[in-house]
Write an enzyme that holds these catalytic residues in place. Structure first.
Site, PDB file in Angstrom:
ATOM      1  CG  ASP A  73      98.655  37.462  40.137  1.00 37.35           C
ATOM      2  OD1 ASP A  73      97.455  37.724  40.266  1.00 37.35           O
ATOM      3  OD2 ASP A  73      99.437  38.157  39.468  1.00 37.35           O
ATOM      4  CE1 TYR A 150      99.743  44.546  35.937  1.00 34.88           C
ATOM      5  CE2 TYR A 150      99.778  43.076  34.043  1.00 34.88           C
ATOM      6  CZ  TYR A 150      99.072  43.824  34.967  1.00 34.88           C
ATOM      7  OH  TYR A 150      97.703  43.837  34.916  1.00 34.88           O
TER       8      TYR A 150
HETATM    9  O1  CP3 Z   1      91.257  32.872  37.730  1.00 32.27           O
HETATM   10  C1  CP3 Z   1      91.560  32.443  38.857  1.00 32.27           C
HETATM   11  O2  CP3 Z   1      90.747  32.352  39.810  1.00 32.27           O
HETATM   12  C2  CP3 Z   1      92.984  31.925  39.087  1.00 32.27           C
HETATM   13  C3  CP3 Z   1      93.890  32.770  39.761  1.00 32.27           C
HETATM   14  C4  CP3 Z   1      94.298  34.057  39.070  1.00 32.27           C
HETATM   15  C5  CP3 Z   1      94.479  35.281  39.767  1.00 32.27           C
HETATM   16  N1  CP3 Z   1      95.003  36.200  38.907  1.00 32.27           N
HETATM   17  C6  CP3 Z   1      94.189  35.496  41.195  1.00 32.27           C
HETATM   18  C7  CP3 Z   1      94.092  36.882  41.691  1.00 32.27           C
HETATM   19  C8  CP3 Z   1      94.641  34.302  37.741  1.00 32.27           C
HETATM   20  C9  CP3 Z   1      94.555  33.365  36.541  1.00 32.27           C
HETATM   21  C10 CP3 Z   1      95.099  35.646  37.649  1.00 32.27           C
HETATM   22  C11 CP3 Z   1      95.598  36.239  36.415  1.00 32.27           C
HETATM   23  C12 CP3 Z   1      96.029  37.629  36.415  1.00 32.27           C
HETATM   24  N2  CP3 Z   1      96.653  38.336  37.399  1.00 32.27           N
HETATM   25  C13 CP3 Z   1      95.942  38.472  35.282  1.00 32.27           C
HETATM   26  C14 CP3 Z   1      95.413  38.057  33.930  1.00 32.27           C
HETATM   27  C15 CP3 Z   1      93.926  38.063  33.875  1.00 32.27           C
HETATM   28  C16 CP3 Z   1      93.315  39.422  33.986  1.00 32.27           C
HETATM   29  O3  CP3 Z   1      92.658  39.654  35.025  1.00 32.27           O
HETATM   30  O4  CP3 Z   1      93.460  40.239  33.079  1.00 32.27           O
HETATM   31  C17 CP3 Z   1      96.481  39.716  35.642  1.00 32.27           C
HETATM   32  C18 CP3 Z   1      96.570  40.928  34.744  1.00 32.27           C
HETATM   33  C19 CP3 Z   1      96.934  39.614  36.985  1.00 32.27           C
HETATM   34  C20 CP3 Z   1      97.633  40.634  37.802  1.00 32.27           C
HETATM   35  C21 CP3 Z   1      96.813  41.026  38.966  1.00 32.27           C
HETATM   36  N3  CP3 Z   1      96.621  40.229  40.062  1.00 32.27           N
HETATM   37  C22 CP3 Z   1      96.099  42.227  39.168  1.00 32.27           C
HETATM   38  C23 CP3 Z   1      96.033  43.375  38.185  1.00 32.27           C
HETATM   39  C24 CP3 Z   1      95.484  42.135  40.416  1.00 32.27           C
HETATM   40  C25 CP3 Z   1      94.704  43.194  41.133  1.00 32.27           C
HETATM   41  C26 CP3 Z   1      93.314  43.280  40.614  1.00 32.27           C
HETATM   42  C27 CP3 Z   1      92.328  42.823  41.658  1.00 32.27           C
HETATM   43  O5  CP3 Z   1      91.358  42.142  41.279  1.00 32.27           O
HETATM   44  O6  CP3 Z   1      92.535  43.153  42.840  1.00 32.27           O
HETATM   45  C28 CP3 Z   1      95.772  40.846  40.940  1.00 32.27           C
HETATM   46  C29 CP3 Z   1      95.306  40.293  42.230  1.00 32.27           C
HETATM   47  C30 CP3 Z   1      94.573  39.016  42.170  1.00 32.27           C
HETATM   48  N4  CP3 Z   1      94.950  37.915  41.447  1.00 32.27           N
HETATM   49  C31 CP3 Z   1      93.412  38.680  42.934  1.00 32.27           C
HETATM   50  C32 CP3 Z   1      93.119  37.341  42.643  1.00 32.27           C
HETATM   51  C33 CP3 Z   1      92.012  36.505  43.226  1.00 32.27           C
HETATM   52  C34 CP3 Z   1      92.729  39.578  43.942  1.00 32.27           C
HETATM   53  C35 CP3 Z   1      93.626  39.597  45.136  1.00 32.27           C
HETATM   54  C36 CP3 Z   1      92.939  39.676  46.464  1.00 32.27           C
HETATM   55  O7  CP3 Z   1      92.394  38.659  46.957  1.00 32.27           O
HETATM   56  O8  CP3 Z   1      93.042  40.752  47.066  1.00 32.27           O
END
Ligand code: CP3
Length: 342
Positions: A73, A150
């Site tokens: 992440d 963030y």
């Molecule tokens: O793309 C991929 O599969 C690679 C892994 C990856 C994740 N987050 C896994 C994740 C990548 C490249 C990210 C980038 C990320 N993380 C960004 C930039 C891209 C975008 O979406 O704008 C941002 C802003 C984050 C911060 C973040 N992480 C947020 C805001 C959240 C919550 C939103 C949500 O979907 O729940 C996460 C959690 C997150 N990161 C999940 C995943 C698969 C979901 C977590 C879960 O399994 O509960």
């Protein structure tokens, strides 16, 4: 034979574009949900190399995407600088805030991030052994502006106000924070490359809230600095930049930052991006993720439209943003078939 993804990134126009999806390892897949349950929580999944590698591989096994993106992440890097990070179920990330000169000064030195992030490098080493030989391994980091939003607000979503306020009220502190993240990101991405990443991507999810000089100073300049430093250390490794919702800011972004490829979101049309962005090189994008929820004829038509619009130049097929948890796994297979000519 060179991998399809690397050929597109080198500027080759291909008859069939390489395809992968942002968040391709995610909650829409039952096998992801099972491994995440096994890990206990999201951060444990990120920091357990065997499990992080397993979820990275799941969509490759199921669909044969041309690229695998490291499972991690963008908030692991700021966490490695000191602030506490946790995820509130159903709400997303929370961080201890960094807003005062003393808090910025108290962040760990950039070199110290490797200590916390060592498991991420181990995940990449496992993946470079286990991926099929035709699959490209992508590492990534958040761009400094997005990471700063963030760190300043302590949360995500529509919370860039704190970063804008600090930028206006105490430019020196804000700049010091951006510089610290920039330096740490260079070290983090270099270490990812040394551990096996063949491409790296910079996610600037909140670039769209920067305008005019601020866009130049905080979206373009830090990306240019990171990319220049990476090109000195690892000249062969392509960089994808994703200044999400940049609008006209997409124009010339590859030239001003040195990125090998610009990823575009679905707030711009593929025809517009082909004309205005692809003239500088490879473009990645940009099917709207909701088509993977709704499917049907629209999914096929819009997928073909994206392929068609970009077929005159180098293109990597992707979504305009991450796939959502309510997407159907069958629709992903249909999308890939449509990209590959089915
Ligand atoms: O793309 C991929 O599969 C690679 C892994 C990856 C994740 N987050 C896994 C994740 C990548 C490249 C990210 C980038 C990320 N993380 C960004 C930039 C891209 C975008 O979406 O704008 C941002 C802003 C984050 C911060 C973040 N992480 C947020 C805001 C959240 C919550 C939103 C949500 O979907 O729940 C996460 C959690 C997150 N990161 C999940 C995943 C698969 C979901 C977590 C879960 O399994 O509960």
């Amino acid at each position: 034979m060179t991998k399809l993804m690397l050929r597109a990134l080198a500027g080759e126009t291909l008859p069939v574009p390489p395809v992968w999806m942002m968040r391709q390892a995610g909650r829409y897949l039952p096998e992801y949900r099972a491994t995440r349950a096994q890990a206990g929580d999201f951060l444990s999944l990120c920091y357990t190399p065997d499990l992080a590698a397993e979820v990275t591989l799941q969509p490759i096994r199921r669909y044969g995407f041309d690229a695998a993106i490291l499972f991690a992440d963008i908030l692991l890097l700021p966490q490695a600088l000191g602030p506490k990070l946790w995820f509130e179920t159903g709400e997303g990330p929370r961080m201890e805030t960094t807003t005062t000169p003393a808090q910025v000064a108290a962040l760990r030195p950039a070199e110290a991030v490797h200590e916390t992030l060592a498991p991420v490098y181990e995940t990449l080493r496992i993946l470079s052994r286990e991926l099929p030989k035709e699959t490209t391994l992508i590492g990534f980091a958040g761009a400094p502006w997005t990471v700063a939003t963030y760190m300043i607000a302590g949360r995500g979503k529509d919370e860039q106000a704190g970063a804008h306020a600090l930028k206006s009220q105490d430019r020196a502190t804000f700049q010091a924070l951006i510089d610290k993240i920039t330096e740490a990101t260079i070290l983090y991405l270099s270490a990812q490359i040394e551990a096996g990443a063949e491409v790296v991507k910079l996610f600037d999810s909140w670039a769209g809230s920067l305008h005019g000089q601020d866009f130049t100073d905080f979206a373009v300049a830090p990306a240019a600095r990171i990319i220049a430093a990476l090109k000195v250390r690892h000249p062969q490794v392509p960089v994808i930049a994703f200044p999400r919702e940049a609008g006209d800011g997409y124009i010339g972004f590859a030239r001003t930052t040195g990125a090998d490829c610009v990823a575009v979101d679905n707030s711009v049309t593929p025809e517009w991006a082909a004309e205005n962005v692809q003239k500088d090189g490879c473009v990645q994008g940009n099917l709207a993720p909701h088509h993977l929820v709704t499917g049907g004829e629209d999914l096929i038509r819009e997928t073909r439209r994206v392929v068609q619009a970009f077929r005159g130049g180098p293109h990597i097929f992707n979504l305009g943003h991450g796939i959502t948890p309510d997407a159907s796994p069958d629709n992903v297979a249909r999308m890939i078939d449509a990209v590959r000519g089915g």
